[in-house]
Structure formats: C-alpha cells, structure tokens
Write an enzyme that holds these catalytic residues in place. Structure first.
Site, short mmCIF file in Angstrom:
data_model
loop_
_atom_site.label_atom_id
_atom_site.label_comp_id
_atom_site.label_asym_id
_atom_site.label_seq_id
_atom_site.Cartn_x
_atom_site.Cartn_y
_atom_site.Cartn_z
N ALA A 63 0.85 -1.19 0.00
CA ALA A 63 0.00 0.00 0.00
C ALA A 63 0.89 1.24 0.00
O ALA A 63 2.04 1.17 0.42
CB ALA A 63 -0.87 -0.02 1.25
N GLY A 107 0.67 -5.22 0.77
CA GLY A 107 -0.43 -5.33 -0.19
C GLY A 107 0.00 -5.98 -1.49
O GLY A 107 -0.82 -6.60 -2.19
N GLU A 110 -0.24 -9.56 -0.88
CA GLU A 110 -1.66 -9.93 -0.79
C GLU A 110 -2.30 -10.01 -2.18
O GLU A 110 -3.11 -10.90 -2.45
CB GLU A 110 -2.40 -8.92 0.10
CG GLU A 110 -1.97 -9.04 1.55
CD GLU A 110 -2.49 -7.92 2.42
OE1 GLU A 110 -2.20 -6.75 2.12
OE2 GLU A 110 -3.19 -8.20 3.41
N GLU A 130 4.19 -5.47 7.39
CA GLU A 130 3.34 -4.45 8.02
C GLU A 130 3.67 -4.22 9.48
O GLU A 130 3.59 -3.10 9.98
CB GLU A 130 1.86 -4.84 7.89
CG GLU A 130 1.28 -4.72 6.50
CD GLU A 130 1.48 -5.95 5.63
OE1 GLU A 130 2.34 -6.80 5.96
OE2 GLU A 130 0.78 -6.05 4.61
N1 T1G Z 1 4.57 3.29 -0.28
C1 T1G Z 1 5.04 4.47 -0.73
N2 T1G Z 1 6.31 4.68 -1.07
C2 T1G Z 1 7.15 3.66 -0.95
C3 T1G Z 1 6.75 2.40 -0.47
C4 T1G Z 1 5.39 2.23 -0.13
N3 T1G Z 1 4.92 1.06 0.30
N4 T1G Z 1 7.84 1.59 -0.44
C5 T1G Z 1 8.86 2.32 -0.90
N5 T1G Z 1 8.46 3.56 -1.20
C6 T1G Z 1 9.25 4.66 -1.78
C7 T1G Z 1 10.22 5.24 -0.79
O1 T1G Z 1 9.60 6.23 -0.01
C8 T1G Z 1 11.27 5.83 -1.71
O2 T1G Z 1 10.77 7.02 -2.22
C9 T1G Z 1 11.30 4.82 -2.84
O3 T1G Z 1 10.07 4.11 -2.78
C10 T1G Z 1 12.42 3.81 -2.76
O4 T1G Z 1 12.40 3.23 -1.46
C11 T1G Z 1 -2.59 -3.27 2.40
C12 T1G Z 1 -1.42 -2.05 4.73
C13 T1G Z 1 10.48 -1.73 -1.27
C14 T1G Z 1 12.33 -2.83 0.02
O5 T1G Z 1 6.34 -1.87 4.26
O6 T1G Z 1 10.60 -1.91 2.46
O7 T1G Z 1 0.84 -2.84 2.17
O8 T1G Z 1 12.54 8.54 -1.48
O9 T1G Z 1 14.59 4.13 -0.64
O10 T1G Z 1 16.11 0.57 -0.30
O11 T1G Z 1 -2.00 -4.91 3.94
O12 T1G Z 1 11.19 0.72 0.28
O13 T1G Z 1 12.52 7.71 -3.80
O14 T1G Z 1 10.76 9.30 -3.03
O15 T1G Z 1 13.36 2.31 0.61
O16 T1G Z 1 15.42 -0.13 -2.66
C15 T1G Z 1 3.90 -2.61 3.29
C16 T1G Z 1 8.13 -0.64 2.43
C17 T1G Z 1 3.03 -1.39 3.23
C18 T1G Z 1 7.40 -1.89 2.13
C19 T1G Z 1 12.78 -0.81 -1.42
N6 T1G Z 1 5.09 -2.42 2.52
N7 T1G Z 1 9.23 -0.43 1.53
O17 T1G Z 1 13.92 -0.43 -0.68
O18 T1G Z 1 14.43 1.87 -1.67
S1 T1G Z 1 1.57 -1.58 4.20
C20 T1G Z 1 6.23 -2.05 3.07
C21 T1G Z 1 10.40 -1.04 1.64
C22 T1G Z 1 0.57 -2.55 3.30
C23 T1G Z 1 -1.47 -3.94 3.13
C24 T1G Z 1 -0.63 -3.07 3.99
C25 T1G Z 1 11.49 -0.59 0.74
C26 T1G Z 1 11.76 -1.50 -0.48
P1 T1G Z 1 11.69 8.23 -2.67
P2 T1G Z 1 13.74 2.92 -0.67
P3 T1G Z 1 15.06 0.45 -1.34
#
Ligand code: T1G
Length: 707
Positions: A63, A107, A110, A130
């Site tokens: 998400a 997500g 999922e 999450e």
């Molecule tokens: N949403 C928005 N932006 C995201 C994002 C996300 N989920 N994940 C990464 N970014 C942006 C980040 O801010 C940065 O932006 C760029 O991508 C690169 O990230 C419905 C409720 C994927 C392993 O927890 O773990 O889904 O600075 O610098 O080191 O049940 O990002 O370039 O503008 O970290 O290569 C669950 C979180 C959400 C994954 C990549 N997902 N992300 O790492 O690059 S909750 C997460 C990461 C959810 C559902 C639930 C890492 C990465 P900018 P980065 P990276």
C-alpha cells in the site's frame, strides 16, 4: 485506462502492468485502475487468462505508505480498502498469474496471493512487513498466507515482518514456479498462464488443508512477541488474525483482520513507525542539492588512526567492498588495530552474521600502512585519531599536502568544530565530518557534518555513500556535539542529577528502559566509558558558566578509577561476563556526596525521571531545529532511532514531543526551569510553538544555503 496501470492483449492473454514508480505502491488511484483492468480482462471473451506484473524495478511494495498519514491525521477519509480488490481478483473466471520480480511486500504480497498462481524471478523477495509499520496485513494477508504456507510460517512472517526469498517461497508452496536465472519473467508467466487455462481453478481462500488450530504454537508466538518486542501490539494482532483464520469461517476471520488492522493503523505506535519510515526516506532530500548533483566515485579510502573507531570504520568500507588503507604511527598500533578488526570479524562469524569466506575476502581489502604517502591516490580519507583540536589540525595539514585534488577529507570527530579543522587545509570545500557511532561496524547512524565551506559534491557523495555502506546518513550542521551528542548531553546530565537528588541508579535506568530506550542512561555511560565525558569536561571547563549546576557524580567515580565496563566498575560493578551488578557502595557514596554538596534528597517518581531526561533532550532538540543544525524535525528523530537506541515506536524525541503535546512539554520544562535553574531555560522555538498550539512538525525554516 489510467497510465498507472496498462492492459495489453498478448496471444489471447491479458497482461496487466502496474506502473507507478518507484515501487508500484498501491495508491488509491492504482487500486482503482487495477480493479478496472481486472473487470475489463475478465469480461473480455478474447482473454483466456490474465498476467499481473509490475513495471520497473519491482512487483509491488505494498500500500502507499504516504496515504496512511493522511488517513490518520484526518485529512483523508479513505481507509485502505484493499480487501475487496483482492477478492475480485480471486473471483476472476479465468486464471490470474502474478509475475513477481523485486519485491512483493504487504499489499503486493496480498495481491499476488489472491491470484491463482505465482511465478517469480529467482531474486524476488516476498513478505508481510506491516508489523514494522505497527500494523497488520489489511487485505487478507493473515488469511491467505496460512492457507498457502501453513500457520507456523504465516505467524512468523506476519509477526516479525522479515521477507523470504523466492526459493523459500517455492518450497513453502507460496510460489508455483521460480523462473530460470536467465529467463524472461513475462514470457515465463505467459507460458505458465497458457497451461493453466486447461487446469481446474482454485481460490486461495478456499484452500483450507494447511489450516490448523495449533494452540501451543499460538501461545508460544504470543509469548515470543511479548518478550522480544518492546511494542508488540501489531505482532499480537497479526497472531490473533491468523488464529481467526484457523478457527473461524473465512468471512468472519476477515472481519477480525479488518477490525484489528484499523485499530493498529490509528495507534500511536503505528503513526510513529510510519513517520520513521517516511522520515528516513526524506533524509536524501537536501534543499539546494538536487538529486542529480554529480557524486565522486569512492573506490579507494584511507583511514587515519587504527584505534577502536578507525578499525571499525575500516571494516565498514571493507564490508561494502571498498579497499581501505589504514594508517597509524607505529607497527604496534597497527597490530592492535588489526587485532581489533580480526576479533570483531571472528565474533560476526561465530554469531552467523558473516561466513568465514566473506571475512577472509574483507580482510584482504584492508591494508595497514605507516606512511601518509600511501594516501596520495585515495578518493576519500577518514580521520579517526584522538579527539583533540591541535592533533586533528596537524593531521589535516598533512592530508592537504599528500592527497590528490578532489579527494574528500573527512573527520570522525564527535564534537569538534569542522570549520576550524578545515582551516588547516587549503581546500575547506573538501572537508566535512563523517561521524560514525561506536561500534562503527554495527551502528547504523552516520552524521554527515557540513562545514560552512563544504561543497555540494562532497555532501552528496557522502550522503549517497552512506547508503552503500549500509548506514543511515543524516546531514547535520556544525556545532559542538552536532545533533546526537548535543542532545544526549542534557539527557545524561539529568540522569546524573536524578541520582544526586536521591534516585537509585537502577531506578533511573529502569524508568528510561521501560519508556523504551534500548539501555538506561547510566548503563550507556558505563558502556561508552565514563572517562570520555570526564576528559571532555576537563578540557571545556572554561566554557562552563559560573554558578550553574554541574553534575559531579561521574567525575567522582572517574577519580576513583571507575570508568565503567572497561574497568569492571562504574555506576555498576561488572562480573567477568560483563553483566551489571548493582553496587550498594555507589548508593552510599552518592548519599554522602549529595550531603556534602547540600542537595536535598527526595523520592522521585519514574514519570519524573523520564520527563527530566527526555524533555531535556527535546528542549535542546528545539534549539537545534531552530538554528537549522538539523534540516527537519524528522532528521533529528532519525539520529535518535539509529544511533541512540530511542524506541522506534515513539518515533524519535521530536515526534514524541509532538505526540505528548508541546504545550504540556513546555509547561513541564518551565516547572523544571523554576526548580532547577538556568539549564532548563525553555528553548524559544518550544515556547513559541507551544503558545501557538503548533507542533514541531509544523515548523519549517529557510534552509542554510550550501556552499
Ligand atoms: N509506499 C510508498 N512509497 C514507498 C513504499 C510504499 N509502500 N515503499 C517504498 N516507497 C518509496 C520510498 O519512499 C522511496 O521514495 C522509494 O520508494 C524507494 O524506497 C494493504 C497495509 C520496497 C524494500 O512496508 O521496504 O501494504 O525517497 O529508498 O532501499 O495490507 O522501500 O525515492 O521518493 O526504501 O530499494 C507494506 C516498504 C506497506 C514496504 C525498497 N510495505 N518499503 O527499498 O528503496 S503496508 C512495506 C520497503 C501494506 C497492506 C498493507 C522498501 C523497499 P523516494 P527505498 P530500497
């Protein structure tokens, strides 16, 4: 169709490509567009099967985390309603194949699990992270993962948040095919989908054979979460939702997942963790330094000084594959440094962090030398000699004469003036601070300290380098102690005052530990060595204002030779395994010294202990923010989460202050000011924001121009 999601027809199949750079996060618009694409493909009778794939570097990282803050702050009403979208995918009348590369997280995972099949590239990673944001999967992840991988693995993945590899996912039954190393993911997925057309279709939510209500397993998972996590709310909620999957009809269990998801999303822990995630990504954005500012290539690095810090810093570069030359005055010093490095690596091998082969390769990258001449070709030099201005300036004078033009000259000083150090060279634009934290090879924080002449190139090189080194780089301004140590000083001061006023050593540590700090302040002092502060206080005694209260306890302990863990005694005594033992003698001395100093003794509540230490830190943080030493409130939090063991579920000291409410913090600071005097003078910014009913997050200031 929106350009965030494309649908193309290929050989009788619909290929739906999610294209929302950088990580295909499922924003409201993306979810809507996927839904439309799925409807279209499902209703198109030319389409026999559907492939769902991500454009760019990854499948889907979950998400859109940016939307969470809008929802919880009330500026957006939309609760991420992903659950219906994934059910719609699962209800398709034709097989849906998810083609996964990069990451399928949250997500994204999922979405993939709702497809009828999953094909992945060998390097793909999947997970439900999450919990690290203080929430649980909110779109059926706690329901479908146990059905695919079994209850035990689902509990582990959802309560710890650690992703797994494609190979493991294949073995667990989450993935149906791992593509060949040199294969083409889309072609593999299309071939797979074509074969799937003739097979019977199964919805993941109807696959119940791996569900089991294993009571001891759930009990053990809960006990584990409670004992290992400082804020276990989300982990416990995830376990509860998976238990519901194992015991209740699917629809009822989904309802529970939704309820728990919403509770978690609006919790203080989750808001703090989401803030931390976003603040960490903000760090790279530096006003005045565009993202495309040229960076210097750092292929060869010199380290001056083979003491504990120098040795640790050499390891940091070697671990990232950068060859290092480490220099000290004589062979004995170099031998000691190398022995430190070898001991640290041996520990890492014993703990399973590195393999022996990895360590052997790293050791090959570290070359000890005696002469500065070896630094002539270095792209960057990090000075890590004894903390004294005269000595540092001498080193920088030498480096200026030896190093090639264009090299970055960095100092690891933890509190000295970068501009004065730079004045020893004819190239102050190349000089900055790279303040590593001890142990340098372990701690994630790197304060990148800019002097008034430091160039954009040098700053952006070091900020990018920090990522390559596995560090969280925070750009800070030049002042005594920079961000971290400057705020830590009043925190530690108050911990000492509390003991001098009658609190027990352990009670102070326990209060701050219970607040969430990784270690209490007095234990930290013992670990770092009491003598460091003692020496510093002696050097800077001339800066102390007469008549202002100064802590005396640690100076006295040092005078007795009690320097902390290194002498087996400090605030505590230490046994041969470095386990802390309360020392009644310390209590006796404290009472005696307090009596001599005329400090009245009293009962102090743990709440006051926390307020005294944490609010002192916050008050200094307000000054740092106002002076522009930190670029943003969140940058200060990043320093504290990554370098000082501040609890991430409280978001960092500045975020925490906002959650308490600045009015309340300010009023308490005023009370302490009245009671304890000038050291507690409220920071003007704190006073101003409190009186305006604002938060630190509201505060923005003109960034300091970059040279
Ligand atoms: N949403 C928005 N932006 C995201 C994002 C996300 N989920 N994940 C990464 N970014 C942006 C980040 O801010 C940065 O932006 C760029 O991508 C690169 O990230 C419905 C409720 C994927 C392993 O927890 O773990 O889904 O600075 O610098 O080191 O049940 O990002 O370039 O503008 O970290 O290569 C669950 C979180 C959400 C994954 C990549 N997902 N992300 O790492 O690059 S909750 C997460 C990461 C959810 C559902 C639930 C890492 C990465 P900018 P980065 P990276």
């Amino acid at each position: 169709m929106s350009n965030l999601v494309r649908i193309t027809l290929e050989q009788g199949l619909a290929v739906i490509t999610i294209d929302n750079p950088p990580v295909n996060a499922l924003s409201t618009e993306v979810r809507q567009a996927i839904r439309e694409a799925i409807e279209e493909a499902d209703n198109d009778n030319r389409v026999a099967a559907i492939v769902l794939i991500g454009a760019g570097r990854t499948f889907v990282a979950g998400a859109d985390i940016n939307e969470f803050q809008k929802i919880t702050s009330g500026s957006s009403q939309r609760v991420p309603e992903m659950a219906r979208l994934v059910e719609r995918i699962e209800d398709c009348h034709k097989p849906v194949v998810a083609a996964i590369h990069g990451h399928a997280l949250g997500g994204g995972m999922e979405l993939a699990m709702a497809a009828h099949y999953r094909v992945a590239s060998p390097g793909a990673q999947m997970g439900q992270p999450e919990v690290k944001l203080g929430i649980i999967p909110g779109a059926g992840g706690t329901q479908r993962l146990p059905r695919l991988a079994g209850v035990a693995k689902a509990v582990e993945m959802c309560s710890l948040g650690t992703p797994i590899s494609a190979a493991e996912a294949m073995q667990l039954g989450i993935i149906d095919k791992v593509m060949d190393v040199d294969g083409d993911l889309l072609a593999t997925a299309i071939a797979f989908a074509r074969e799937a057309v003739s097979k019977p279709m199964r919805k993941t939510r109807e696959r119940n054979e791996k569900l089991e209500h294993n009571v001891p397993l759930f009990a053990a998972a809960r006990a584990n979460a409670r004992s290992k996590q400082r804020a276990p709310r989300a982990a416990l909620a995830a376990i509860e939702a998976i238990e519901a999957a194992a015991t209740l009809p699917y629809a009822d269990a989904c309802h529970i997942e939704q309820k728990l998801f919403n509770e978690c999303l609006f919790s203080d822990e989750s808001r703090a963790l989401v803030h931390a995630f976003l603040a960490e990504r903000e760090l790279a954005k530096i006003p005045g330094i565009p993202k495309d500012t040229p960076v210097l290539t750092v292929n060869r690095v010199g380290v001056v000084g083979a003491g504990t810090m120098g040795a640790g810093i050499a390891m940091v570069f070697a671990n990232a594959g950068v060859p290092v030359v480490i220099r000290d005055v004589d062979q004995a010093a170099l031998d000691r440094g190398l022995a430190t490095i070898q001991k640290n690596y041996a520990n890492s091998v014993r703990r399973g962090r590195f393999t022996q082969q990895f360590v052997d390769e790293r050791l090959q990258l570290i070359r000890p030398v005696l002469s500065y001449n070896e630094f002539a070709d270095m792209d960057m030099v990090v000075e890590a000699v004894f903390e004294g201005m005269a000595f540092k300036k001498e080193v920088f004078g030498v480096l200026d004469g030896v190093c090639k033009q264009g090299a970055i000259l960095a100092t690891n000083t933890s509190y000295l003036d970068i501009d004065e150090i730079a004045s020893a060279t004819k190239r102050p634009q190349a000089v900055l601070g790279t303040h590593f934290f001890s142990p340098a090879n372990v701690m994630k924080l790197l304060e990148v300290v800019r002097g008034k002449a430091t160039s954009k190139d040098a700053i952006s090189t070091c900020m990018q380098l920090s990522k390559k080194l596995g560090k969280v780089g925070v750009l800070v301004g030049n002042c005594r102690g920079f961000v971290g140590n400057r705020m830590f000083a009043p925190y530690r001061r108050e911990a000492q005052f509390l003991v001098e006023e009658g609190a027990d050593v352990q009670a102070v540590d326990k209060a701050l530990y219970d607040f969430g700090m990784a270690l209490g302040p007095l234990s930290v002092a013992d670990l770092a060595g009491l003598d460091i502060g003692w020496r510093m206080r002696k050097e800077f005694r001339h800066l102390q204002k007469p008549g202002v209260r100064q802590p005396f306890a640690e100076d006295r302990l040092c005078e007795m030779g009690r320097y902390g863990q290194k002498t087996n005694a400090g605030w505590y005594r230490y046994d041969e395994n470095r386990r802390a033992i309360a020392d009644p003698e310390v209590t006796t001395w404290m009472r005696q010294w307090a009596a001599e100093a005329g400090i009245p003794q009293r009962q102090i509540s743990s709440q006051e202990m926390v307020e005294r230490c944490i609010y002192a830190m916050i008050n200094e943080g307000a000054r740092i923010l106002e002076e522009g030493i930190a670029l943003r409130a969140g940058d200060i939090d990043m320093v504290y989460l990554n370098g000082y063991g501040f609890p991430s579920h409280r978001g960092g000291p500045i975020w925490y202050a906002d959650t308490v409410g600045l009015k309340k913090v300010y009023e308490r600071v005023c009370e302490f000011h009245e009671r304890h005097g000038e050291l507690w003078e409220p920071a003007p910014l704190l006073e101003q924001l409190a009186k305006q009913g604002k938060t630190f997050a509201d505060f923005t200031r003109e960034p300091t121009p970059v040279a």
